[in-house]
Design an enzyme around this catalytic site. Structure first.
Site, PDB file in Angstrom:
ATOM      1  N   HIS A   8       1.006  -1.092   0.153  1.00  0.00           N
ATOM      2  CA  HIS A   8       0.110  -0.078   0.036  1.00  0.00           C
ATOM      3  C   HIS A   8       0.721   1.202   0.095  1.00  0.00           C
ATOM      4  O   HIS A   8       0.809   2.232  -0.701  1.00  0.00           O
ATOM      5  CB  HIS A   8      -1.041  -0.047   1.404  1.00  0.00           C
ATOM      6  CG  HIS A   8      -2.042  -0.998   1.260  1.00  0.00           C
ATOM      7  ND1 HIS A   8      -1.931  -1.868   2.476  1.00  0.00           N
ATOM      8  CD2 HIS A   8      -3.077  -1.304   0.442  1.00  0.00           C
ATOM      9  CE1 HIS A   8      -3.109  -2.708   2.274  1.00  0.00           C
ATOM     10  NE2 HIS A   8      -3.588  -2.472   1.063  1.00  0.00           N
ATOM     11  N   LYS A  59     -16.788  -7.170   4.409  1.00  0.00           N
ATOM     12  CA  LYS A  59     -15.431  -7.644   4.637  1.00  0.00           C
ATOM     13  C   LYS A  59     -15.223  -7.735   6.107  1.00  0.00           C
ATOM     14  O   LYS A  59     -15.597  -6.534   6.923  1.00  0.00           O
ATOM     15  CB  LYS A  59     -14.240  -6.729   3.837  1.00  0.00           C
ATOM     16  CG  LYS A  59     -13.292  -7.545   3.182  1.00  0.00           C
ATOM     17  CD  LYS A  59     -12.095  -6.779   2.661  1.00  0.00           C
ATOM     18  CE  LYS A  59     -11.355  -7.454   1.608  1.00  0.00           C
ATOM     19  NZ  LYS A  59     -10.355  -6.801   1.076  1.00  0.00           N
ATOM     20  N   ARG A  94      -1.908  -6.176  -8.834  1.00  0.00           N
ATOM     21  CA  ARG A  94      -0.713  -6.838  -8.656  1.00  0.00           C
ATOM     22  C   ARG A  94      -0.636  -8.027  -9.480  1.00  0.00           C
ATOM     23  O   ARG A  94       0.387  -8.485 -10.280  1.00  0.00           O
ATOM     24  CB  ARG A  94      -0.982  -7.633  -7.054  1.00  0.00           C
ATOM     25  CG  ARG A  94      -0.616  -6.671  -6.036  1.00  0.00           C
ATOM     26  CD  ARG A  94      -1.395  -6.873  -4.817  1.00  0.00           C
ATOM     27  NE  ARG A  94      -2.853  -7.129  -4.720  1.00  0.00           N
ATOM     28  CZ  ARG A  94      -3.654  -7.380  -4.005  1.00  0.00           C
ATOM     29  NH1 ARG A  94      -2.906  -7.598  -2.653  1.00  0.00           N
ATOM     30  NH2 ARG A  94      -5.029  -7.247  -3.994  1.00  0.00           N
ATOM     31  N   SER A 107      -3.053  -7.841   2.428  1.00  0.00           N
ATOM     32  CA  SER A 107      -3.205  -7.730   3.959  1.00  0.00           C
ATOM     33  C   SER A 107      -3.439  -9.253   4.509  1.00  0.00           C
ATOM     34  O   SER A 107      -3.259  -9.643   5.500  1.00  0.00           O
ATOM     35  CB  SER A 107      -4.013  -6.832   4.099  1.00  0.00           C
ATOM     36  OG  SER A 107      -3.868  -5.520   3.623  1.00  0.00           O
TER      37      SER A 107
HETATM   38  P1  ADP Z   1      -9.891  -3.458  -0.724  1.00  0.00           P
HETATM   39  O1  ADP Z   1     -10.900  -4.165   0.174  1.00  0.00           O
HETATM   40  O2  ADP Z   1     -10.719  -2.400  -1.251  1.00  0.00           O
HETATM   41  O3  ADP Z   1      -9.490  -4.482  -1.725  1.00  0.00           O
HETATM   42  P2  ADP Z   1      -7.081  -3.468   0.198  1.00  0.00           P
HETATM   43  O4  ADP Z   1      -6.567  -2.780   1.458  1.00  0.00           O
HETATM   44  O5  ADP Z   1      -7.172  -5.047   0.222  1.00  0.00           O
HETATM   45  O6  ADP Z   1      -8.614  -3.170   0.262  1.00  0.00           O
HETATM   46  O7  ADP Z   1      -6.583  -3.049  -1.120  1.00  0.00           O
HETATM   47  C1  ADP Z   1      -6.855  -1.700  -1.410  1.00  0.00           C
HETATM   48  C2  ADP Z   1      -6.233  -1.407  -2.916  1.00  0.00           C
HETATM   49  O8  ADP Z   1      -4.671  -1.459  -2.453  1.00  0.00           O
HETATM   50  C3  ADP Z   1      -6.636  -2.648  -3.779  1.00  0.00           C
HETATM   51  O9  ADP Z   1      -6.667  -1.923  -5.091  1.00  0.00           O
HETATM   52  C4  ADP Z   1      -5.439  -3.500  -3.909  1.00  0.00           C
HETATM   53  O10 ADP Z   1      -5.252  -4.062  -5.338  1.00  0.00           O
HETATM   54  C5  ADP Z   1      -4.175  -2.510  -3.552  1.00  0.00           C
HETATM   55  N1  ADP Z   1      -3.011  -3.369  -3.119  1.00  0.00           N
HETATM   56  C6  ADP Z   1      -3.314  -4.338  -1.821  1.00  0.00           C
HETATM   57  N2  ADP Z   1      -1.917  -4.665  -1.699  1.00  0.00           N
HETATM   58  C7  ADP Z   1      -1.307  -4.346  -2.619  1.00  0.00           C
HETATM   59  C8  ADP Z   1      -0.041  -4.441  -2.865  1.00  0.00           C
HETATM   60  N3  ADP Z   1       0.712  -5.607  -2.154  1.00  0.00           N
HETATM   61  N4  ADP Z   1       0.683  -3.875  -3.994  1.00  0.00           N
HETATM   62  C9  ADP Z   1      -0.143  -3.288  -4.638  1.00  0.00           C
HETATM   63  N5  ADP Z   1      -1.364  -2.848  -4.379  1.00  0.00           N
HETATM   64  C10 ADP Z   1      -1.998  -3.585  -3.377  1.00  0.00           C
END
Ligand code: ADP
Length: 159
Positions: A18, A42, A91, A129
């Site tokens: 992130h 979620k 990703r 995450s």
């Molecule tokens: P959500 O529930 O909205 O998917 P996340 O916190 O899982 O929330 O992810 C938020 C955004 O960050 C999403 O677009 C996800 O693809 C991106 N994201 C999460 N982890 C990574 C990572 N390791 N590298 C790049 N982008 C990421």
């Protein structure tokens, strides 16, 4: 006024993936608002307040990066903030289908808001995450994926 982007997500918890995206977005936009979502579909390990506090702790100190929480329809929030773009991360190919659907639906709802996809450094392409929480719960080493500032707090909660 400069260009504003909203980066929405659960951030449960915020990872170096992130932060990589926040950094990249801040090079493209004048202001980046990290929007921590109340996501009813979620089940989060951390409360909304904890997630916001962790992003604040971990994000680079800059007056161009702001961290907020929001609930409701994303495009309404984006318009309220006078932002022109939504930042999302890509990703792996498996991210694509859901993100594609969301981006086009959001475009349908708000014609002038563009979704911008950014790719993280290779080191973070297999990081989520969800996976991080599983490793932490099982006592594995998560130090290459967790921001230093929140490592203790995350491990304390999950282990
Ligand atoms: P959500 O529930 O909205 O998917 P996340 O916190 O899982 O929330 O992810 C938020 C955004 O960050 C999403 O677009 C996800 O693809 C991106 N994201 C999460 N982890 C990574 C990572 N390791 N590298 C790049 N982008 C990421």
């Amino acid at each position: 006024m400069g260009k504003i982007a909203v980066y929405p997500g659960s951030f449960d918890p915020v990872t170096l993936g992130h932060l990589d995206l926040i950094q990249r977005a801040s090079l493209l936009f004048d202001n980046v608002i990290v929007a921590v979502t109340v996501n009813p579909s979620k089940q989060c390990a951390f409360s909304l307040e904890e997630r916001v506090a962790m992003v604040k702790k971990a994000a680079p100190r800059s007056n161009r990066i702001r961290v907020e929480s929001f609930s409701g329809l994303l495009v309404d929030y984006v318009r309220e903030k006078k932002a022109c773009a939504i930042i999302r991360g890509l990703r792996v190919v498996s991210d694509f289908e859901f993100e594609f659907q969301m981006a086009l639906m959001n475009r349908h709802l708000a014609k002038t808001v563009e979704t911008v996809f950014l790719m993280p450094d290779e080191r973070y392409t297999y990081l989520s995450s969800k996976l991080l929480k599983e490793i932490a719960r099982l006592g594995g080493n998560t130090s290459s994926f967790l921001p230093k500032a929140i490592q203790k707090q995350v491990l304390l909660k999950l282990q």
